[in-house]
Every structure is written in C-alpha cells, then in structure tokens.
Design an enzyme around this catalytic site. Structure first.
Site, PDB file in Angstrom:
ATOM      1  N   HIS A  27      37.333  45.868  51.778  1.00 15.73           N
ATOM      2  CA  HIS A  27      37.513  44.428  51.568  1.00 15.73           C
ATOM      3  C   HIS A  27      36.865  43.602  52.680  1.00 15.73           C
ATOM      4  CE1 HIS A  27      40.658  45.862  48.805  1.00 15.73           C
ATOM      5  NE2 HIS A  27      40.712  44.682  48.265  1.00 15.73           N
ATOM      6  N   ASP A  50      30.524  45.704  48.320  1.00 17.48           N
ATOM      7  CA  ASP A  50      31.965  45.739  48.554  1.00 17.48           C
ATOM      8  C   ASP A  50      32.680  46.196  47.288  1.00 17.48           C
ATOM      9  OD1 ASP A  50      33.910  44.320  50.837  1.00 17.48           O
ATOM     10  OD2 ASP A  50      34.834  44.478  48.854  1.00 17.48           O
ATOM     11  N   GLY A  51      33.711  47.035  47.447  1.00 16.13           N
ATOM     12  CA  GLY A  51      34.482  47.497  46.296  1.00 16.13           C
ATOM     13  C   GLY A  51      35.123  46.352  45.530  1.00 16.13           C
ATOM     14  N   HIS A  52      35.404  45.271  46.204  1.00 12.56           N
ATOM     15  CA  HIS A  52      36.026  44.104  45.570  1.00 12.56           C
ATOM     16  C   HIS A  52      35.033  42.951  45.574  1.00 12.56           C
ATOM     17  CE1 HIS A  52      38.785  41.122  44.204  1.00 12.56           C
ATOM     18  NE2 HIS A  52      39.879  41.775  44.517  1.00 12.56           N
ATOM     19  N   HIS A  56      39.503  46.835  37.493  1.00  6.67           N
ATOM     20  CA  HIS A  56      40.363  45.843  38.132  1.00  6.67           C
ATOM     21  C   HIS A  56      39.932  44.441  37.682  1.00  6.67           C
ATOM     22  CE1 HIS A  56      41.807  43.504  41.691  1.00  6.67           C
ATOM     23  NE2 HIS A  56      42.802  44.377  41.633  1.00  6.67           N
ATOM     24  N   GLU A  66      45.807  47.464  37.945  1.00  2.07           N
ATOM     25  CA  GLU A  66      45.650  46.014  37.703  1.00  2.07           C
ATOM     26  C   GLU A  66      44.411  45.801  36.833  1.00  2.07           C
ATOM     27  OE1 GLU A  66      45.584  44.705  41.875  1.00  2.07           O
ATOM     28  OE2 GLU A  66      47.701  44.198  41.686  1.00  2.07           O
ATOM     29  N   GLU A  72      47.457  39.046  36.059  1.00  3.87           N
ATOM     30  CA  GLU A  72      47.638  38.623  37.447  1.00  3.87           C
ATOM     31  C   GLU A  72      47.254  37.155  37.611  1.00  3.87           C
ATOM     32  OE1 GLU A  72      45.853  41.218  40.379  1.00  3.87           O
ATOM     33  OE2 GLU A  72      45.982  39.659  41.916  1.00  3.87           O
ATOM     34  N   CYS A 113      45.893  35.741  40.017  1.00  3.59           N
ATOM     35  CA  CYS A 113      44.538  35.664  40.568  1.00  3.59           C
ATOM     36  C   CYS A 113      43.477  35.851  39.479  1.00  3.59           C
ATOM     37  CB  CYS A 113      44.331  36.709  41.662  1.00  3.59           C
ATOM     38  SG  CYS A 113      45.208  36.312  43.185  1.00  3.59           S
ATOM     39  N   CYS A 166      48.039  37.906  47.711  1.00  2.45           N
ATOM     40  CA  CYS A 166      46.776  37.299  47.286  1.00  2.45           C
ATOM     41  C   CYS A 166      46.992  36.082  46.390  1.00  2.45           C
ATOM     42  CB  CYS A 166      45.916  38.330  46.544  1.00  2.45           C
ATOM     43  SG  CYS A 166      46.768  39.169  45.201  1.00  2.45           S
ATOM     44  N   CYS A 167      48.052  36.102  45.590  1.00  4.23           N
ATOM     45  CA  CYS A 167      48.216  35.043  44.588  1.00  4.23           C
ATOM     46  C   CYS A 167      48.634  33.681  45.155  1.00  4.23           C
ATOM     47  CB  CYS A 167      49.186  35.485  43.499  1.00  4.23           C
ATOM     48  SG  CYS A 167      48.637  36.937  42.578  1.00  4.23           S
TER      49      CYS A 167
END
Lengths: 635, 635
Positions: A144, A192-194, A254, A306, A322, A324, A397-398
């Site tokens: 991240h 990046d993985g995200h 995700h 998720e 989610e 987000c 995160c939300c």
C-alpha cells in the site's frame, strides 16, 4: 472560468466534453445533501480529527519523523497513513465550502509532521520507515505504499485547490518525484497491489503541470495485468493483475481496487486521449451495471476478499457493498460523465449517493457502516458483530473517505460545456458556470419539483441542460410558466436554449410516484421479490416501523401492491422523510424439520392482510437495530 | 457380543439405547458405498499417504523428534499433525475392513516417528515443539494443540479396535495423561479454540477405561462458553465460547468446531448420563436442521469464518458446506442415534452421506472439494480458483477426513438393541448383530427394493427394525412374499418380530418416484425455485448434460413438471447413475442496464420448451467444469 475547486478537474487540453463546476460554483443550502454536509462538519469531521491521534496515524508519522531509535511503536495497519490523508482532504474541501480558521491550522500542523517524517529522497510511509525500512518497495503486492501516496496527492490537490496547502503540496510533489524517479525513469516496473495512485497522479499533474506524474499514471495502468506483482496470497485477480486493463471484460477481485483503478483509467484517457482506455472502462461499466450492481448502487457482493462476486451474484443479506466502493464508484462515474456527457453515469451517481453511500453514516454522523447489505435478520451476527454501524474501525478506510466525499459534494452536482450549464443533481442552493447563475429551490428528493430562477445571465443565448433520471416516468418542464418539451435527448437531458434574463424561471417536475421494482430473472438471490423505490430513493422495511405482530421475515407484498406516500418531518431523529405504506400480507409457514417439502409452501402457509411501512434505505439502523429488508417476497 | 470395531462405541454401562455394529459385522459389497470404499482404497488413501511426506506432516514430526538444533523447517499449518492422525485413522479402519500388510506397517512406522517426537512428559505437537516451544498451551484460542491431540486419540482408538496399534495407543495415552495432568488436575482451566478433543477423549476412555479422560472431556465441555479463551481475532462466537453449551440455542461460529463439539457433548452424555447435555444438543439440532441446513445436508453457509450463517441464510452459490462439516455432522448424528434411537438422525446421516459428503470426492478418488455449494456459475471465481475439486490443499483437513469416514462407513450402517437388529442404511452386503445374520441384496439407491435373506437366526423371537426414510412416500414390506404392515413406528422404523429361520426373506420397497422439492418460505436465497430429489439423492442440473442452446441460468421448471427416470450404466466414467429428465423451459430476459425494472420479468422474457437433464448431485464436476444448479427457478 478559472479551474474549479473540486475533485477531478481535467485540464483545458483534456478530452473532457464537460468541465466540472466546483465547490464555489455550487452552493448547497438544504435537502439531504445540506443535512449531510452540516452533520459532516459538526459531528463526523471532529470525530475523525480526534481519531487521527487516537488511532495512530499522526503518532505513527511523528515516530517516523523522530528517526531510528525513537521511543514508540507503530500502530494499526500498514496503510494507516492513508486515513490521515483522506481526513486532510475532507478538511480541505470543507474549508473551501465554508472557511474556518481551524482547518488550515490542522492542514499546516499535519504538513509539518509529514515534512519531518519524509525522507530526504522524498519517500514517505510511516509503516515502512518505522517497521520495515529494509522492505521499501519490496512487497508492493500488499504494501500500500503507492496507495498511501495517492491519498497524500489527493489531499495535497484538495488543499491546493482550496488555497490552504502549499506545504502539503511540497511534500506530495517530493514524494511523487521520488515515485517517478523509481517507477518511471528508474527501471522499476512495479505496480501497487491496491490501485489508487493512478487517479491521484493525474490530479497532481493537473495541479502542477508536471508531465511525469501523468506518464507514471499511464505506465502503472499499462503495467497492470502483466503479472508484475506477486500473488499476495489472495490471488492475482484480487488486485486486477490477471489481465491487461484493455483486455479485461468484467470487474473482478477486490471491489475498491477495481473501482479506483477505473477512475485512474478514465483520468489517464482524459489527459492523454488514449481511446482504448475509455473503451475498456465503459465495457466493464456496462457489464458491472448489468450483472454485479445492487439496487442501491452498492458494489462488491462478497465478504471474502471484499470482492465482486460472479455475474448475477447479488445477495441482499451478504452484500458487502463497502462504503469505499460506493465512493470509488462515484469517482469513476463522475469521470465517465466528464468524458462522455452521458446522463447514465449521473443516474448511477444519484442512485449510489442516495442509497449505498448515504446509508453508510448514521443520522447523527458519528457511526459508520463499512458493509452495506440490503437485508439484516434480527439475529444477525457477522464474526463478533451484530452488523450495526460502529464509531470507528481498526481498518478505518471508510469514515474519512465518507467525509471527503460529503465535503466535496458540491463538486459533483453540475458541469459546463460550450455555452451550456448542465445540472446533474438537484438540491436547494445556487449553481453557476460563471455566465448563467441560477437559484435552485426544491424539496427534492421528497418532492419532484425543482425550480430554477435565473439570477444572472450572459446576455447571449445559453443552454440549460437538466438531467431527467431514467426512473422518472412522467416529466414536465415549464419555462416562465409555459410548458416546454420535456423529452430528454439521447444522453438523458432536457436542454433549454434561450437568451436568459434575470428573474426567468424554469420548473422541472419529475415523476415521484412510488414504484415496485422487480429483479432481472437471473438475479438468483432476490427471485420472487419486489422492492419499493420513489424518486432516487430505494426504500426498505425495518422491523421498527411495522405494526405489532408483523414479523419482517413473514412480510409479503401482493403483485401490484398499492403504495401510499406519507410525509414526515422527522423519522425519530433521523430527519425529514417520506414514508411509504403498502397493502401487504403476513404469510406464515410452520417451522420445524428440514425446511424443504414436496408440498408447495403456498399450501402450508396462511396469510393475513396488514399495512407495511417502508423508509428510505439510507435512513435505516437509526432506531432499535432489529431486522431490515429491501427485497420483499411476493405473496 | 464383543465391542464393535468402529467409531463411537459406547461402553456397556453407557446410556446408549442402541449399540453400534462394527466394520466386521457389516460388510459392504457394492452400491455407491462399495464403490466409494474401493476407490478410497485404490486411489485416495495412496494419495493421502504420499502427501504425509510431501505436505510436511511426517517430516515435521521427525524434526520434532530430532530435537533442538536439528536441520529443517516446519512446514504447513500449526495443525499439520492432525492430517497424519486422520490418515492413520483411515488406514486403521481400512485394515479392519480388509487387512493388508502395508497398513500396519505404516501405522507402526508413524508410531515410531511419534514416539521419538513425543516429549518425555507426554506432550506432542510438532509445530509448538519446533516453532514455538515457549508458547506451549499459551495460545489455546488458536493453537489447535488439543485438536491435534484429539485426532491422535481417534487414530489410536481406531488402530486399537482394528488390532494394529499398540504403540500408537501408548503414545496417545501418554499425551492424554499429560493433558489430564495439566487441564484436569493441574488447575489449568483452558479449552481448545477448536473443539474435537472432547469426543476423542471419550473414545479413548472407552478403549482404555481410564476415567480421567472422560472427566477431562466433561470438564472441557463445562468450561466452554465462560470466556476462558481469548478472542483469536475472529470473535468468541467463532469458537463457541460465547455461552455455556447448556444455554446456547443455536449453532454459531465455525461450523466444524460446533459440530465436533456436539459429538463430544453427546459422547459425554452417553457415558455420564448427564441429561442436560443431551437436551441442549438436541435443542440445537432441531434449530439447525430447521433453519441452517442445506438440502444436501451441508452445513455452514459462510465463506467468512467458515461459519454458520444466520437462521434462514442458505445461499446455494455461496454455501460453504465444508466437507469436514458434513463428516462432523454424521459423527454427531450417529451419536444422537445411539442415544435416542430416533430415525430422524439416521435420515439426516443418509441425506448428508449421499449428498454433502459424497460430492466432496471426484469419481476417480483423487480430487476433493473443501467447499460444497449447491450452484456454480460458468464464470465462477473464488479467490484464485474456479471452484473445481483439487488434488490437495495447503490446509488439507478435508481429504484425510473423507478417507477415514469412507473406510469406517460399515460402522455407521446398523445397530443392535435388546433382541433387535436395526438397519439404518441400505446397501448390498451382510449385516449381523451376532445372533441374526442377514444377506442384503439391493440396487439401492438406484432402486428402492432391498431384500434381506436370513443367513443365521438365534432360534428365539428376534426383531428386525428397518428404517423408513421420511422421503419415502410409499413403502411396502413383505416377509416371505407376504405383505406385512409397513407403517413405521414413531421413530421411523418398521419393526418385524419373528422367530426367524435361515432362508427367510424380507423385502422392503421404498418409494423412489422422483420428487419436486420446495424450500420453506423463509429460505430467502432459493425462493421461487424447486429442486429434484429421488430416494436419498439430491439432484442437480449440470451444463454438461443440457441440449445445445440450453443455457443453465435461463433454465426454468414449470410447477409440477413431469420427471422421467433414465437408468444409465455409467455417467462418463463417474459410475452407475440414474438420470432424471424434466419437461422444462428456457426463459430468456434481455440483459443490459441495471437488472431492475418496474416491469415484471415475466413481461420481458420469452420461453421455449426444452428437456432438461439432472444427475445426482454427488456426481457433479466430473466432466467439463461448467455451471451447475440444484435449485431451478419456477417458470
């Protein structure tokens, strides 16, 4: 006009067919949007600011700034920095919306902490600096690091546009330069993985003009799907690294990652004009909307990973949805609207805003949903929790993500194009593209009438384009009391072109009759059910509103059930509402033994007539926490 | 007669109302049970034995035996030892079923490794000895130390009953004595996060007569639900530590844990006579069967936490239905049958065996399901996997568990009570309680006729009790060709009392008409659907069997659809089967835009008549891996 103060502001050279109007151009004075903004400022943001200390984000960064050997322990997740960045962004937009001495002070103080934490080479990530300095950029599949950088860039962009972030921008640029050095010029092909940094880099490019940020965003997107990152243990689909973005036909893995990635893809298209990017994103949008989107606009059907589910996997009870993901979906759709001018994206923004997104926050603004299902049973348990809103989360995160969207709502309402002001969302307030200035009076979404009064006009012919939502079955428009053609164009807008004068009025009346909605045959999980909608609002039935003896799991609606509308000033403290009453039935079938019989259930059950009461979905879980259903079985 | 050779053999002093007949008393010579046993021996067990080396279980234990400083690294999960123990148990029962020189040799060699690994004080766990020697018994919430011990005890009990395990029993006793020293006499009130040792300790008591093992089992059960273990991070419901077992009304948390715990609870009741234990377990059974059990007998609706869902949460696509949960459910139900003599437990064993359990293994015996859903879509992805059977798993709890149940199947077929031989499951072979000996001829479950021929009789009146499954709508019984009363007693058995003579025949004919089955109104996820069953078999529709142009997601059955039976010698290599053809329809609704409309789907779709073909659920995924559905929408 000047560059707008709001998120996602394409450059003048971009491919955008519409330019966004910013927070200063669109003033929201009431309605649900106004209520959410007041509560966001009064309750949510103060809670968020507190949590920046309590949950560890600021202390972690101070620890990073203190250098090796400093006392203290890193707290929280490896992406803990990002909570602060989203909080900073919320504060910046909030300051733009309504200045306050407190907000720039917080931004400055945080920027100081960040400056101290930032390495001389520009790198900045408290987790890796404190906990794993030898693993910097070595575990991108789950680190991240660029995800956090992206949120930093977005915060800096917001602060810059809000006029309160010179130091923050400096930190952001330094880190972005470092990323460009390593990942654009330095031969490191990692991603990046995200996903999230892509859209942020484009925004930073827009604010700074620094082309390498855009180039890096484009490169990161081009590199995705080539197996350049390792499997984090959750499979390469999880991080959308299974197929190049131009080849993937459907949203996988995700959900939040996929959706931020899409925002970045459209942003890169907007600035580079690479049509193949827009095309692939729209292809996935169409598939996602048709087969993987919940009635509320919520996306992501699975708790595990998720993740999006398979096509047609849309369970109301287990929907993850989610918060987000709803936010990321709005980001993406806003960019698609700027890129194409098509109202279907504004339609989905409206659906998502009023339902999947709005439900994420309690009426008092201090409790949040991470997960937004369309059904909760009375005895519901998920892990250790009963599935009610909570004040904060270990993985938070939300909440700050919600806050940044609410404070920047004004930036998602209207756009301008060649001699045209386009209004996509309706609320009381004012809207101007710099030439045409309108006062908007409405009780929307409780009422379908929206009245625009021209306050200032350019003195030349100018178009006013008003979105007609796809749900409106009967739409009328009058100009100065005279009926005008109300058939929307192929993009879903009624366009009125006039030489406007101050005092001119336009009245849009959308069809607000409550409606029964049926799922597509392939939506397995809610087969044989109907839901109730009115205007942009999805409704739900909460146990709290039902008469004595009406057990929610036994509630059923007859086909074509009569629906009655009931205005209400306040829903037990949750604010203004319109209830819907339905002629319904309670149908009971004896329980015991396996729940499978060769006798059709109709022959085993008995029904009795009752009146059932529905509330807007976004207002649920503000009372006693008992069961809730959006989808109700047909009798 | 002697103590039976099989699992769960209560002492003569126990509260059991029936005594199990063992593997030597019940010989299976054909039918699906026979096929599974042949394949288990020929393919699955050899694969399992290989994996004991390859996946690390034996190497880990050798490492533990080599002591501190030895070369090598621990591999796999902290409960890796348990795979070996289950494999040993499978081998022991298999040896009892049909002796082989190879099996005792493996048992002896493994016992040698275990003896060397076992600490002088009796403790034995390769993970904690090699990786975390300082954490022994310090993290019981997730350590699985007693869980592994339980599987060791069960292996030792099996080997002892099979006459091939003196050394293994020695290791087991030494460890059990250590557990008793620490957790019964030593003041440590800890319990294991994963129940399993309870039922195993009772079995070890039955084999050894050592009362402290029973007392420890009872103490561990009494201590559960008092918050004595820490939250492992998954909540205390996950490990059923939220409420004392006598107070809990419903199965919660990790399904396999709850189900092994129930087996232990009934075992302790059987040996101590503590009625409150039997009562609470039956209370939860009734709730679980009525509200949390899938049509296949599968249990555990959630991927997240491998947990039971809420009541009525029974999604066909997302059903987790872990293979181990089916096995644990059979263990529990077998004990409830011994405790109460009620056929409903044997009914559920039959349903679970032929469906949730049998589906876990491929027709060739070398691929396994961990998760057993009732629906798979063509494009299904779960994490990195397409949801087909796999050869082995990083967490390989299921395969050796499957093997031990298949090799001990003979121990779950028949019981004896006062002058009564009770037959619960039907297959070709022989059954004897030592007095009455029967040859059983049948083509069950393909055909409903079961013929018993008396081979030896006691010479005094003796009762033969035959279970009549609840699904049999028409049952006839003849004795020597003469019709006899076929109305089952309140426990579900037709009881025939005669002074039997060799050569006497009894013919039971169960109603095998295929049937359409409807879910209870409250089962949200399959509302408006029907399933097909025949005899004990749940059927499913696989894409592979449908005609060109029949897309499974569009398949629909009319109410009361005609079902036709088609005998088939072999299903593409998956063995003998009976297909069911149904008059069905393909109903197509256009796809595009949000899958929600104010127009009822019936008005948007068009149907055409087709013939659909169903196969037994347990034979699915032996062809091309495309879609499968158990539940089919009504037209």
């Amino acid at each position: 006009m000047d560059q707008a103060c709001g998120p996602a502001v394409p450059t003048a050279e971009s491919k955008a067919v519409q330019r966004p109007l910013g927070i200063h151009d669109v003033v929201i004075t009431g309605g649900p949007f106004g209520r959410w903004q007041s509560i966001n400022r009064a309750a949510s943001i103060p809670l968020g600011l507190e949590q920046m200390e309590e949950a560890g984000s600021l202390p972690n960064l101070r620890l990073a700034g203190a250098g090796a050997g400093a006392d203290g322990e890193f707290r929280g997740y490896r992406f803990q920095d990002s909570d602060l960045y989203k909080q900073l962004e919320a504060v910046a937009w909030e300051h733009a919306r309504r200045p306050s001495a407190e907000y720039p002070e917080f931004v400055e103080q945080a920027a100081e902490v960040l400056k101290r934490a930032q390495r001389p080479d520009g790198y900045l990530n408290s987790h890796y600096q404190v906990v794993k300095p030898d693993k910097i950029y070595a575990e991108l599949e789950y680190s991240h690091e660029m995800y956090c950088a992206g949120h930093l860039f977005q915060a800096a962009v917001a602060a810059t546009r809000a006029g309160t972030g010179a130091e923050l921008l400096e930190v952001a640029r330094k880190f972005a330069d470092h990323l460009a050095e390593v990942f654009l010029h330095g031969g490191n092909d990692g991603i990046d993985g995200h996903a999230e940094v892509e859209t942020a880099l484009v925004e930073l490019y827009r604010v700074t003009g620094e082309r390498s940020y855009l180039d890096l965003a484009a490169k990161l997107i081009d590199n995705r799907g080539k197996g350049l990152i390792r499997d984090s243990g959750l499979g390469i689909l999880y991080a959308q690294d299974h197929l190049p973005v131009r080849e993937a036909d459907t949203a996988v893995g995700h959900a939040v990652r996929q959706l931020y990635l899409e925002a970045g893809i459209v942003d890169v298209y907007l600035e580079t004009g690479d049509e193949s990017l827009l095309e692939c994103s729209i292809r996935r949008w169409e598939d996602l909307v048709a087969t993987k989107t919940h009635l509320t606009g919520g996306m992501g059907s699975r708790h595990s990973d998720e993740a999006f589910g398979d096509r047609w996997e849309l369970p109301p009870d287990r929907a993850y949805n989610e918060s987000c993901a709803a936010i990321a979906s709005i980001h993406w759709n806003w960019r698609l609207l700027l890129a194409t001018g098509h109202g279907r994206y504004a339609d989905l923004i409206e659906r998502t805003l009023y339902n999947a997104f709005a439900a994420s926050t309690s009426a008092d603004g201090i409790r949040f949903f991470y997960v937004n299902p369309l059904q909760r049973r009375d005895d519901h348990v998920e892990g250790a929790y009963a599935g009610r809103r909570r004040e904060w989360f270990a993985c938070a995160c939300c909440p700050p993500n919600i806050m940044r969207l609410v404070s920047s709502l004004g930036g998602h309402i209207a756009t301008s194009a060649e001699n045209t002001l386009l209004v996509h969302q309706y609320m009381p307030g004012t809207v101007t593209d710099g030439e045409l200035a309108l006062a908007v009076a409405t009780d929307y979404p409780w009422d379908g009438r929206v009245t625009f009064t021209v306050e200032r006009a350019p003195g030349t012919p100018w178009s006013l384009a008003l979105r007609v939502p796809a749900w409106s079955a009967s739409t009328t428009v009058t100009v100065g009391g005279e009926s005008a053609a109300a058939v929307p164009d192929e993009r879903g807008y009624v366009v009125l072109t006039r030489e406007w004068r101050a005092g001119d009025t336009v009245e849009l009346e959308l069809g607000m009759a409550p409606r029964l909605v049926h799922p597509h045959r392939r939506v397995d999980a809610v087969r044989g059910c109907v839901a109730v909608e009115r205007g942009p609002l999805v409704y739900c039935f909460e146990q709290a509103d039902q008469a004595e003896g009406v057990d929610l799991p036994d509630l059923a609606l007859p086909a074509g059930a009569e629906l009655r509308v009931l205005d209400k000033d306040d829903l037990d403290g949750a604010g203004r509402t319109v209830l819907i009453e339905a002629d319904a039935q309670v149908v009971s079938q004896p329980v015991g033994g396996l729940p499978y019989t060769t006798t059709p259930p109709g022959e085993l059950s008995t029904g009795s007539r009752v009146t059932a009461t529905a509330i807007p979905y976004y207002q649920w879980d503000n009372r006693d926490g008992r069961g809730m259903r959006v989808w109700i079985p047909l009798v």
